[in-house]
Design a protein around this motif. Structure first.
Motif, PDB file in Angstrom:
ATOM      1  N   GLU A  66       0.054  -1.065  -0.225  1.00  0.00           N
ATOM      2  CA  GLU A  66      -0.150   0.485  -0.099  1.00  0.00           C
ATOM      3  C   GLU A  66       0.497   1.414   0.271  1.00  0.00           C
ATOM      4  N   ARG A  92      -8.803  -5.750   4.534  1.00  0.00           N
ATOM      5  CA  ARG A  92      -8.996  -4.573   5.189  1.00  0.00           C
ATOM      6  C   ARG A  92      -7.798  -3.539   3.964  1.00  0.00           C
ATOM      7  N   THR A  93      -7.068  -4.082   3.209  1.00  0.00           N
ATOM      8  CA  THR A  93      -6.237  -3.321   1.921  1.00  0.00           C
ATOM      9  C   THR A  93      -7.930  -3.145   1.455  1.00  0.00           C
ATOM     10  N   ARG A  94      -6.954  -1.584   0.911  1.00  0.00           N
ATOM     11  CA  ARG A  94      -7.739  -1.451   0.343  1.00  0.00           C
ATOM     12  C   ARG A  94      -7.395  -1.102  -1.344  1.00  0.00           C
TER      13      ARG A  94
END
Length: 467
Positions: A66, A92-94
């Motif tokens: 990220e 959780r990661t975008r």
């Protein structure tokens, strides 16, 4: 500006912590991950932080991807690894995530050893991880195949290209000169929906500011643009230096405005320019040249098509703004053209590119007659994309693959034109296109991009139709 960059990929290689009992296994699996990275190198810049076999290692790796601005995380189960070490970070990661179900071993036979199966049993780890992601409500993207198989690599490339294109979309700014043409409802735009679903932002370019900048264009910069035009294009005998200079001044002003305001393209409406009377001419010549330099464009104030062009540029390098104009049933094709805006770098290489005076003076008025480039396109495989709004305010991709036909320049048409032949019957294609909600403006690029655009729509969370 319009050379496609490589995708930035974070390679998350997983392994069971219990297997650290075999000291040679982790270095061997790291070597395998590096082999995978090498197969992706032609189209991706791959970051591999090492084999991860604990939740903490996975979370550090994902945070690093990220921070580095990755377009995509590719997850490979190098051997089996339990899903819970990766689940929290991947939820959780975008960043978009692709599960790559692959292994080193190509076949299993009489010579296969137990150690071979230990090194090649990531498949059920992929199944474990896919299951828990789905249970958590997370849609999954998955490619299965041997990492050296060309078809498998092409499938992974399509996801990498889609991810980098989506990342590009989410940073787009499109300038709007005037307003969208009244009554053309198919590209009517809710700008909030546009920003929230696609990530593209529409900003106004005031004609008063653009006119003032054009009037103040440096003489040497204008002379350079005019000389470059003379070097590349064939001018009609009746084109005057006054007309050419007016188009060059507007081009210079547009280039400076787009550069200063960080815009990736623009849309303009010829009647709005005529009604306001501030610009001395229309930006037809500018649009064709800016398209060739990697800027998006939409005619009649169509910002959605400007974004579609930007997307196709991100994938293919060169792209074109276009419109289906006349059906050609005999040749199973549609004649494609618009008023005078098209990417001249896609023109046929065996014919000149003409500079002509626009005939729009019959329906509108500007101080100086606008100039345009006229040509036919180079034949080849191509993909057509419409970005439009459908029921409920959802944005949608409508995609068609086919061919730009070998069709000559017709002088009487006096503007950019070519024929597009879809894969399959023209009548069926046109029916499916309208039933899917395709708008009357499109973007076109050479190559087969249908699968990639489908992936991009999935990553954006918007509907998509292949017609």
């Amino acid at each position: 500006m319009n050379a496609p960059r490589k995708a930035r990929v974070g390679l998350l290689g997983l392994m069971l912590e219990l297997y650290d009992a075999w000291p040679d296994l982790k270095p061997t699996m790291a070597g395998f991950a590096n082999e995978i990275a090498a197969t992706l190198e032609p189209f991706a810049e791959v970051a591999f932080p090492g084999v991860c076999n604990t939740r903490e290692q996975v979370e550090r790796a994902v945070a690093g991807f990220e921070a580095d601005g990755s377009d995509l995380i590719i997850v490979v189960l190098l051997t089996y690894a339990p899903s819970h070490i990766a689940l929290p970070a991947l939820l959780r990661t975008r960043l978009p995530v692709l599960l790559y179900n692959t292994q080193q071993l190509y076949s299993v036979g009489p010579a296969t050893l137990s150690i071979d199966t230990t090194r090649n049993h990531g498949m059920h780890g992929t199944q474990d991880l896919a299951n828990v992601l789905l249970r958590a409500g997370q849609p999954i993207n998955l490619v299965t195949g041997h990492y050296r198989d060309t078809t498998t690599i092409a499938r992974v490339k399509a996801w990498c290209d889609a991810a980098r294109a989506v990342n590009h979309l989410r940073r787009l700014r499109i300038g709007l000169i005037g307003y969208p043409m009244e009554g053309m409802g198919d590209f009517g735009l809710d700008e909030t929906a546009f920003l929230s679903q696609i990530g593209a932002e529409v900003r106004r370019i005031p004609m008063r500011e653009l006119a003032a900048r054009a009037a103040a264009a440096p003489a040497d910069a204008v002379a350079t643009l005019m000389a470059d035009d003379r070097a590349h294009f064939r001018f009609a005998d009746d084109i005057t230096a006054t007309e050419h200079a007016a188009s060059a001044r507007l081009e210079w002003a547009l280039r400076e405005t787009l550069r200063e305001r960080g815009m990736h393209g623009f849309a303009s409406h010829f009647l709005a320019v005529s009604e306001e009377g501030r610009l001395e001419t229309l930006p037809f010549l500018a649009a064709s040249k800016l398209l060739a330099d990697g800027y998006g464009f939409g005619g009649e104030g169509d910002a959605t098509s400007a974004v579609a062009v930007c997307l196709m540029q991100a994938l293919a390098g060169q792209a074109n703004f276009t419109e289906m104009f006349t059906m050609d049933f005999e040749h199973n094709a549609a004649l494609m053209m618009h008023m005078g805006e098209a990417n001249w770098r896609m023109a046929r290489r065996d014919e000149p590119i003409h500079v002509l005076r626009s005939t729009l003076g019959d329906i509108m008025e500007v101080q100086v007659a606008p100039l345009l480039l006229a040509f036919s396109l180079e034949p080849g495989d191509a993909t057509l994309l419409s970005l439009t709004t459908v029921a409920g305010g959802a944005l949608k991709f409508i995609i068609a693959e086919g061919k730009v036909l070998d069709f000559p320049y017709l002088p009487d048409l006096a503007r950019p034109h070519y024929k597009f032949s879809p894969n399959g019957d023209l009548s069926d294609f046109l029916t499916r296109y309208s039933l899917a909600g395709g708008s009357h403006h499109q973007a076109l690029a050479y190559g087969h991009w249908g699968d990639t655009l489908e992936h991009a729509a999935r990553l954006l969370g918007i509907p998509c139709a292949r017609v």
